[in-house]
Design a protein around this motif. Structure first.
Motif, PDB file in Angstrom:
ATOM      1  N   ARG A  97      43.352  55.378  47.526  1.00 40.89           N
ATOM      2  CA  ARG A  97      43.315  56.035  46.204  1.00 40.89           C
ATOM      3  C   ARG A  97      43.977  55.157  45.151  1.00 40.89           C
ATOM      4  NH1 ARG A  97      44.328  60.671  49.214  1.00 40.89           N
ATOM      5  NH2 ARG A  97      46.549  60.693  48.699  1.00 40.89           N
ATOM      6  N   VAL A  98      45.114  54.527  45.537  1.00 40.83           N
ATOM      7  CA  VAL A  98      45.821  53.654  44.590  1.00 40.83           C
ATOM      8  C   VAL A  98      44.934  52.455  44.213  1.00 40.83           C
ATOM      9  CG1 VAL A  98      47.804  52.101  44.293  1.00 40.83           C
ATOM     10  CG2 VAL A  98      48.123  54.334  45.374  1.00 40.83           C
ATOM     11  N   ILE A  99      44.336  51.824  45.221  1.00 37.50           N
ATOM     12  CA  ILE A  99      43.487  50.648  44.945  1.00 37.50           C
ATOM     13  C   ILE A  99      42.341  51.049  44.021  1.00 37.50           C
ATOM     14  CG2 ILE A  99      41.884  48.960  45.980  1.00 37.50           C
ATOM     15  CD1 ILE A  99      43.741  49.092  48.509  1.00 37.50           C
ATOM     16  N   HIS A 100      41.708  52.153  44.342  1.00 36.11           N
ATOM     17  CA  HIS A 100      40.563  52.602  43.544  1.00 36.11           C
ATOM     18  C   HIS A 100      40.989  52.920  42.110  1.00 36.11           C
ATOM     19  CE1 HIS A 100      36.737  54.349  42.606  1.00 36.11           C
ATOM     20  NE2 HIS A 100      37.363  55.409  42.118  1.00 36.11           N
ATOM     21  N   SER A 101      42.113  53.635  41.961  1.00 36.69           N
ATOM     22  CA  SER A 101      42.466  54.073  40.603  1.00 36.69           C
ATOM     23  C   SER A 101      42.954  52.892  39.757  1.00 36.69           C
ATOM     24  CB  SER A 101      43.483  55.217  40.620  1.00 36.69           C
ATOM     25  OG  SER A 101      44.688  54.759  41.147  1.00 36.69           O
ATOM     26  N   VAL A 102      43.715  51.968  40.334  1.00 37.40           N
ATOM     27  CA  VAL A 102      44.191  50.833  39.522  1.00 37.40           C
ATOM     28  C   VAL A 102      43.024  49.897  39.190  1.00 37.40           C
ATOM     29  CG1 VAL A 102      45.752  48.857  39.391  1.00 37.40           C
ATOM     30  CG2 VAL A 102      46.527  50.970  40.451  1.00 37.40           C
ATOM     31  N   ALA A 103      42.140  49.670  40.159  1.00 40.50           N
ATOM     32  CA  ALA A 103      40.981  48.805  39.889  1.00 40.50           C
ATOM     33  C   ALA A 103      40.097  49.428  38.812  1.00 40.50           C
ATOM     34  CB  ALA A 103      40.187  48.569  41.177  1.00 40.50           C
ATOM     35  N   SER A 104      39.929  50.750  38.847  1.00 37.43           N
ATOM     36  CA  SER A 104      39.112  51.413  37.821  1.00 37.43           C
ATOM     37  C   SER A 104      39.778  51.296  36.460  1.00 37.43           C
ATOM     38  CB  SER A 104      38.922  52.898  38.132  1.00 37.43           C
ATOM     39  OG  SER A 104      38.417  53.049  39.408  1.00 37.43           O
ATOM     40  N   LEU A 105      41.101  51.467  36.461  1.00 37.43           N
ATOM     41  CA  LEU A 105      41.815  51.335  35.184  1.00 37.43           C
ATOM     42  C   LEU A 105      41.603  49.936  34.613  1.00 37.43           C
ATOM     43  CD1 LEU A 105      45.297  52.571  34.220  1.00 37.43           C
ATOM     44  CD2 LEU A 105      44.796  50.156  33.927  1.00 37.43           C
ATOM     45  N   LEU A 106      41.701  48.929  35.481  1.00 38.64           N
ATOM     46  CA  LEU A 106      41.525  47.552  34.996  1.00 38.64           C
ATOM     47  C   LEU A 106      40.111  47.356  34.454  1.00 38.64           C
ATOM     48  CD1 LEU A 106      43.435  45.457  37.663  1.00 38.64           C
ATOM     49  CD2 LEU A 106      44.043  45.842  35.288  1.00 38.64           C
ATOM     50  N   SER A 107      39.135  47.881  35.145  1.00 40.43           N
ATOM     51  CA  SER A 107      37.755  47.705  34.682  1.00 40.43           C
ATOM     52  C   SER A 107      37.514  48.423  33.364  1.00 40.43           C
ATOM     53  CB  SER A 107      36.769  48.241  35.719  1.00 40.43           C
ATOM     54  OG  SER A 107      37.018  47.645  36.945  1.00 40.43           O
ATOM     55  N   ASP A 108      38.135  49.608  33.216  1.00 39.02           N
ATOM     56  CA  ASP A 108      37.822  50.439  32.048  1.00 39.02           C
ATOM     57  C   ASP A 108      38.690  50.142  30.835  1.00 39.02           C
ATOM     58  OD1 ASP A 108      36.064  51.620  33.732  1.00 39.02           O
ATOM     59  OD2 ASP A 108      37.284  53.398  34.131  1.00 39.02           O
ATOM     60  N   ALA A 109      39.916  49.645  31.060  1.00 35.43           N
ATOM     61  CA  ALA A 109      40.879  49.610  29.951  1.00 35.43           C
ATOM     62  C   ALA A 109      41.075  48.229  29.332  1.00 35.43           C
ATOM     63  CB  ALA A 109      42.234  50.143  30.439  1.00 35.43           C
ATOM     64  N   ILE A 110      40.313  47.233  29.806  1.00 39.10           N
ATOM     65  CA  ILE A 110      40.441  45.901  29.190  1.00 39.10           C
ATOM     66  C   ILE A 110      39.881  45.988  27.766  1.00 39.10           C
ATOM     67  CG2 ILE A 110      39.723  43.476  29.327  1.00 39.10           C
ATOM     68  CD1 ILE A 110      41.485  44.316  31.697  1.00 39.10           C
ATOM     69  N   PRO A 111      40.634  45.547  26.762  1.00 37.38           N
ATOM     70  CA  PRO A 111      40.123  45.632  25.390  1.00 37.38           C
ATOM     71  C   PRO A 111      38.788  44.885  25.239  1.00 37.38           C
ATOM     72  CG  PRO A 111      42.458  45.043  25.394  1.00 37.38           C
ATOM     73  CD  PRO A 111      42.007  45.008  26.824  1.00 37.38           C
ATOM     74  N   ASP A 112      37.927  45.426  24.380  1.00 36.00           N
ATOM     75  CA  ASP A 112      36.571  44.872  24.219  1.00 36.00           C
ATOM     76  C   ASP A 112      36.581  43.407  23.802  1.00 36.00           C
ATOM     77  OD1 ASP A 112      35.438  47.202  24.886  1.00 36.00           O
ATOM     78  OD2 ASP A 112      35.085  47.884  22.822  1.00 36.00           O
ATOM     79  N   GLU A 113      37.624  42.996  23.064  1.00 34.46           N
ATOM     80  CA  GLU A 113      37.603  41.621  22.540  1.00 34.46           C
ATOM     81  C   GLU A 113      37.916  40.559  23.602  1.00 34.46           C
ATOM     82  OE1 GLU A 113      41.153  43.893  20.838  1.00 34.46           O
ATOM     83  OE2 GLU A 113      39.029  44.175  21.103  1.00 34.46           O
ATOM     84  N   ILE A 114      38.337  40.983  24.809  1.00 34.11           N
ATOM     85  CA  ILE A 114      38.651  39.997  25.856  1.00 34.11           C
ATOM     86  C   ILE A 114      37.367  39.556  26.565  1.00 34.11           C
ATOM     87  CG2 ILE A 114      39.836  39.694  28.094  1.00 34.11           C
ATOM     88  CD1 ILE A 114      41.756  39.737  25.724  1.00 34.11           C
ATOM     89  N   ASP A 115      37.238  38.214  26.770  1.00 37.69           N
ATOM     90  CA  ASP A 115      36.079  37.671  27.485  1.00 37.69           C
ATOM     91  C   ASP A 115      36.341  37.537  28.982  1.00 37.69           C
ATOM     92  OD1 ASP A 115      34.460  37.161  25.135  1.00 37.69           O
ATOM     93  OD2 ASP A 115      35.829  35.509  24.689  1.00 37.69           O
ATOM     94  N   VAL A 116      37.535  37.017  29.326  1.00 37.12           N
ATOM     95  CA  VAL A 116      37.833  36.725  30.729  1.00 37.12           C
ATOM     96  C   VAL A 116      39.231  37.231  31.074  1.00 37.12           C
ATOM     97  CG1 VAL A 116      38.082  34.912  32.483  1.00 37.12           C
ATOM     98  CG2 VAL A 116      36.430  34.616  30.641  1.00 37.12           C
ATOM     99  N   VAL A 117      39.351  37.858  32.242  1.00 42.76           N
ATOM    100  CA  VAL A 117      40.658  38.300  32.754  1.00 42.76           C
ATOM    101  C   VAL A 117      40.919  37.562  34.056  1.00 42.76           C
ATOM    102  CG1 VAL A 117      41.980  40.259  33.635  1.00 42.76           C
ATOM    103  CG2 VAL A 117      40.341  40.607  31.777  1.00 42.76           C
ATOM    104  N   LEU A 118      42.067  36.904  34.155  1.00 44.84           N
ATOM    105  CA  LEU A 118      42.463  36.267  35.416  1.00 44.84           C
ATOM    106  C   LEU A 118      43.660  37.031  35.961  1.00 44.84           C
ATOM    107  CD1 LEU A 118      41.728  33.696  33.257  1.00 44.84           C
ATOM    108  CD2 LEU A 118      41.795  32.529  35.449  1.00 44.84           C
ATOM    109  N   ILE A 119      43.548  37.522  37.187  1.00 40.60           N
ATOM    110  CA  ILE A 119      44.642  38.293  37.794  1.00 40.60           C
ATOM    111  C   ILE A 119      45.379  37.389  38.769  1.00 40.60           C
ATOM    112  CG2 ILE A 119      45.264  40.353  39.106  1.00 40.60           C
ATOM    113  CD1 ILE A 119      42.625  41.624  38.270  1.00 40.60           C
ATOM    114  N   ASP A 120      46.685  37.222  38.569  1.00 43.09           N
ATOM    115  CA  ASP A 120      47.472  36.407  39.504  1.00 43.09           C
ATOM    116  C   ASP A 120      47.983  37.317  40.620  1.00 43.09           C
ATOM    117  OD1 ASP A 120      48.513  33.978  40.424  1.00 43.09           O
ATOM    118  OD2 ASP A 120      50.507  34.477  39.636  1.00 43.09           O
ATOM    119  N   THR A 121      47.741  36.903  41.857  1.00 47.23           N
ATOM    120  CA  THR A 121      48.058  37.750  43.012  1.00 47.23           C
ATOM    121  C   THR A 121      49.185  37.144  43.850  1.00 47.23           C
ATOM    122  OG1 THR A 121      46.456  36.594  44.387  1.00 47.23           O
ATOM    123  CG2 THR A 121      45.653  38.511  43.161  1.00 47.23           C
TER     124      THR A 121
END
Ligand SMILES: Nc1ncnc2c1ncn2[C@@H]1O[C@H](COP(=O)(O)OP(=O)(O)OP(=O)(O)O)[C@@H](O)[C@H]1O
Ligand SMILES: [Mg+2]
Length: 291
Positions: free
Chosen positions: A109-133
């Motif tokens: 549930r945590v993986i799904h909800s955080v991944a969905s938040l990342l997909s949905d909440a990135i501001p429209d003006e951003i072209d590329v998101v790099l996630i450091d793991t």
């Protein structure tokens, strides 16, 4: 919609953060892409490299954890620095708390909800998101892969690398099956190459195993990666301000260009010159690691 990606492997010290920070610098500084680095590693190395360790020590907020807890939006928490088109969403130790979800259902549930938040909440003006793991196959790697469109495997030409690559491939298979069947591999990027018979042997090994999936650019050891981190800027900016005897910025631009081609991303218009760029302020002694 932003393209979400990560440069990763399940091995410590391969250069995940160095690639994330400096490919981001090249995408923003040389190719005009509006780029956001999200620091999803509780070690906060990407935050330290781009904003400075004092940013974490001073406990500046909001951070990525505040976004996840609903106390800030990404637009409010992201810090713009180095280039007008480069932002960092700072990490914090609070991210460790997300690893505590022990049972599989809750983790899912945590993986799904955080991944969905990342997909949905990135501001429209951003072209590329790099996630450091982080180096482990823990929840933050799974979240990054669940949110991403593509990932790039960072491999070092040594005998420890293969197990980290194989572990990552196992995690990717699991995340694809459970959360993100559309996830694509952009390729394998070899980092920390030295021109030795062992180094060449491992490069050949990767090319035999993964063929055209291996990036054409093989990234050598370059001490300037540490020097630029010391002054909290990506190599792309550092080398515009300081003359460096063995530059790495063209190599990072090469990685970024090849990554863009593999991921299907187009460059944007010309990037304005930066104040101080023409001055060639100082001759920086290069800290090249002996090959
Ligand atoms: N091509 C390179 N040349 C020289 N030094 C490098 C290179 N790539 C990475 N390094 C150095 O190796 C060290 C580890 O790099 P980095 O922190 O990027 O790895 P990481 O995979 O993110 O590590 P971690 O698993 O701890 O998150 C750093 O000191 C970095 O400066
Ligand atoms: Mg790292």
């Amino acid at each position: 919609m932003a393209h979400i990606t990560c440069f990763t492997v399940q091995k410590g010290g391969a250069g995940k953060t160095s690639m994330t920070v400096n490919v981001a610098g090249a995408l923003a500084g040389a190719y005009g892409l509006r780029t956001l680095v999200i620091d999803a590693d509780p070690q906060c190395n990407a935050t330290a490299a781009l904003l400075g360790p004092e940013y974490i020590e001073a406990g500046y907020a909001p951070t990525f954890a505040d976004v996840l807890e609903g106390r800030a939006t990404i637009a409010e928490a992201a810090v713009q620095k180095s280039f007008p088109t480069l932002w960092t969403l700072p990490g914090s130790e609070a991210l460790v708390g997300y690893e505590m979800a022990r049972d599989d259902a809750r983790r899912g549930r945590v993986i799904h909800s955080v991944a969905s938040l990342l997909s949905d909440a990135i501001p429209d003006e951003i072209d590329v998101v790099l996630i450091d793991t982080p180096p482990s196959g823990g929840i933050w790697l799974q979240i990054a892969l669940a949110a991403a469109h593509t990932y790039t495997v960072v491999a070092t030409p040594d005998d420890f690398s293969a197990s980290g690559v194989l572990k990552l491939i196992g995690t990717v298979d699991q995340v694809c099956a459970d959360f993100n069947p559309a996830l694509r591999r952009a390729g394998f990027l070899i980092n920390q190459y030295r021109r030795t018979s062992e180094g060449d042997q491992y490069v050949r090994f990767f090319r035999d195993c993964f063929e055209a999936d291996v990036f054409g650019v093989v990234f050598p050891l370059r001490g300037v990666i540490g020097s630029s981190r010391g002054v909290r800027m990506p190599v792309e900016l550092y080398e515009r301000l300081y003359r460096v005897s063995t530059p790495a910025a063209p190599l990072f631009r090469g990685v970024a260009a090849e990554w863009m081609q593999r991921a299907g991303i187009e460059r944007r218009g010309a990037v304005p010159r930066l104040e101080g760029e023409q001055r060639g302020i100082a001759m920086e002694p290069e800290l090249e690691v002996a090959a």
